[in-house]
Design an enzyme around this catalytic site. Structure first.
Site: not given
Ligand SMILES: *Cc1c(COP(=O)(O)O)cnc(C)c1O
Length: 390
Positions: A35, A128, A258, A306
Site C-alpha cells: 500500500k 477501525r 526562515y 519546502m
C-alpha cells in the site's frame, strides 16, 4: 547521481527481507503489503521482488492501488481493504481482486455483481475496520446465505492487531481470544474460509500463535525493525540522496533559513541541499536532524523549507556536486529512517511514505541497475521538451 535528489531502492534488501519473513512464518503464506506506493518505494517493483522472493499474496489499501498492480501485469492474489460506500467494486471482481468486508451492507452490495472473493474482517480490538462482536454474527449469517447461493466466496477471515510489539501485553491476549471467538462463530455458522490471517510484521517475527495461514508484512519488508529493542536482521531498502548545489563561507552571526531559529556562532561553511518537506524531509526534525556529507554526519541548521535545507559542514572540504545521504541503511554511520523518525517525533512508516512524488526512485540489485523511474507527471514534462533543448 544526477539531478537534485533521488531515492535509491535496494531490491536485494527487499528480497532478503522477504526471505527472512518467509522463513519466520514457516508454513504460513506471506502477503507483501505494498500500500501507499509500497511504503514509498514503488509498489510494482516491490511487488515483483517480493513475489520472486517467497511472498504469494499482495495487500493494498485501495481499489486504485490494486488496479495499478493489475495494470502492470501482476496476477498474484491481491487483497484490498478500504473503499467508499459508492465505490465500483465490480471492477475489483473483474480484475480478480479480493475485497475485505466489514459490514452486511458492503457484503450485499458485492453479492449483487459477479461472485466476489471476500475476506470477512472482525474488529478484535482496534476499533477501525472490521465487524464488532455484536455485528459479527449478522455478517456470518449473511455470508453463509450468500455463499450458499453462489453470490460470494469467502476466502478469508481476518483481523488486525493493535499490540503486536509487546508479547506480554494483555490487550494482545484479548485480541487473540476475540479472534478465536469470531472464528468459532464463523465455523458454527457454516462459513469455513481457506485463509485465516491476523499477523503484521511484528507478529510475523515474534508471535507464532498469530501466523495461521497467512501473514501480512509491511514495514519489515522494507527493512525497518518492527519491534523496539529487537534486531531480526532486516536490511533497510531505501537510501535518500541529494546533491550539494551550493556552498558558502559565512561569518559568525549569520541568520540561516526562515525566521530567527538559527544564527551561526562561528565562521563556517554552509551547504545548500535541495530537499525539503515536499520531498519527505520532515519539518519537525529541525534542530536535531543530521545528514551525511563526505562520510561525516553534519547538522541541518535552521528551518526545513519546502524544497531545501542548509547543512553546517564546518571546515569540511564540501563542494557543489557532492553527494549527501539524508538517510540510508546506516552501515556507514549515516542517519537511518529510524533516526529521522525519532528526530521528527513520528514513526519510520511516516518517513518512508513521506518521500515525495518528485523524488525519482532508482532501483538497484536483483534485476541489475535500472533506469530512473520518474513519476508520470515528470515524464510527461520531460517528453514535452524538444530534444537538445536546455
Ligand atoms: C499496513 C497494514 C499491514 C502491515 O503492517 P506492518 O506493521 O507494516 O507490517 C498489515 N495489515 C493491514 C490491515 C494493514 O493496514
Amino acid at each position: 547521481m544526477t539531478g537534485l535528489a533521488e531515492a535509491i531502492v535496494d531490491l536485494d534488501a527487499i528480497a532478503h527481507n522477504t526471505r527472512l519473513l518467509a522463513e519466520a512464518v514457516g508454513n504460513a503464506q506471506l502477503m507483501a503489503v505494498v500500500k501507499a506506493n509500497g511504503f514509498g518505494h514503488g509498489a510494482t517493483a516491490i511487488a515483483r521482488t517480493a513475489l520472486a522472493g517467497g511472498a504469494s499474496w499482495l495487500g493494498v489499501t485501495s481499489l486504485s492501488e490494486a488496479l495499478e498492480l493489475r495494470a502492470q501485469g501482476i496476477t498474484a492474489p491481491l487483497l484490498m481493504w478500504l473503499y467508499a460506500p459508492d465505490e465500483d467494486l465490480a471492477r475489483a471482481t473483474e480484475h480478480d481482486i479480493d475485497v475485505s468486508v466489514s459490514s452486511v451492507a458492503a457484503l450485499e452490495k458485492l453479492a449483487a455483481g459477479r461472485p466476489a472473493n471476500v475476506h470477512l474482517k472482525a474488529d478484535t480490538g482496534l476499533s477501525r475496520a472490521g465487524a464488532t462482536a455484536d455485528e459479527w454474527p449478522h455478517l456470518i449469517t449473511a455470508a453463509a446465505r450468500l455463499q450458499d447461493r453462489g453470490r460470494v466466496r469467502v476466502r478469508g477471515i481476518w483481523s488486525h492487531l493493535a499490540h503486536a510489539e509487546n508479547p506480554a501485553d494483555p490487550a494482545l491476549r484479548r485480541q487473540l481470544d476475540a479472534f478465536a471467538d469470531a472464528r468459532a462463530q464463523a465455523a458454527a455458522g457454516g462459513v469455513v474460509a481457506p485463509l485465516t490471517h491476523l499477523a503484521n510484521s511484528a507478529a510475523a517475527l515474534q508471535l507464532p500463535a498469530t501466523h495461521f495461514d497467512l501473514v501480512r508484512a509491511g514495514i519489515a519488508l522494507y527493512g525497518i525493525e518492527p519491534v523496539t529493542g529487537r534486531e531480526f536482521g532486516l536490511r533497510p531498502a531505501m537510501t535518500l540522496r541529494a546533491t550539494v548545489i551550493l556552498t558558502k563561507r559565512v561569518p559568525a552571526g549569520s541568520g540561516v533559513s526562515y525566521g530567527p531559529d538559527h544564527v551561526t556562532d562561528r565562521e563556517t561553511t554552509l551547504a545548500l541541499v535541495p530537499v525539503g518537506f515536499a520531498d519527505g524531509v520532515p519539518r519537525a526534525a529541525a534542530g536535531r536532524a543530521e545528514v551525511n556529507v563526505r562520510g561525516i554526519n553534519c547538522p541541518v541548521i535552521g528551518r526545513i523549507a519546502m524544497d531545501q535545507i542548509v547543512v553546517d559542514v564546518g571546515s569540511l572540504p564540501v563542494r557543489a556536486g557532492d553527494a549527501v545521504t539524508v538517510f540510508g541503511p546506516g552501515a556507514a554511520g549515516e542517519p537511518t529512517v529510524a533516526d529521522w523518525a525519532r528526530w521528527a517525533g513520528t514513526n519510520p512508516h511516516e518517513i518512508l511514505t513521506g518521500v515525495g512524488p518528485r523524488v525519482p526512485r532508482r532501483y538497484e540489485g536483483q534485476t541489475g541497475p535500472s533506469s530512473v523511474q520518474v513519476t508520470p507527471r515528470l515524464r510527461q514534462r520531460q517528453n514535452g521538451w524538444p530534444t537538445g533543448s536546455v
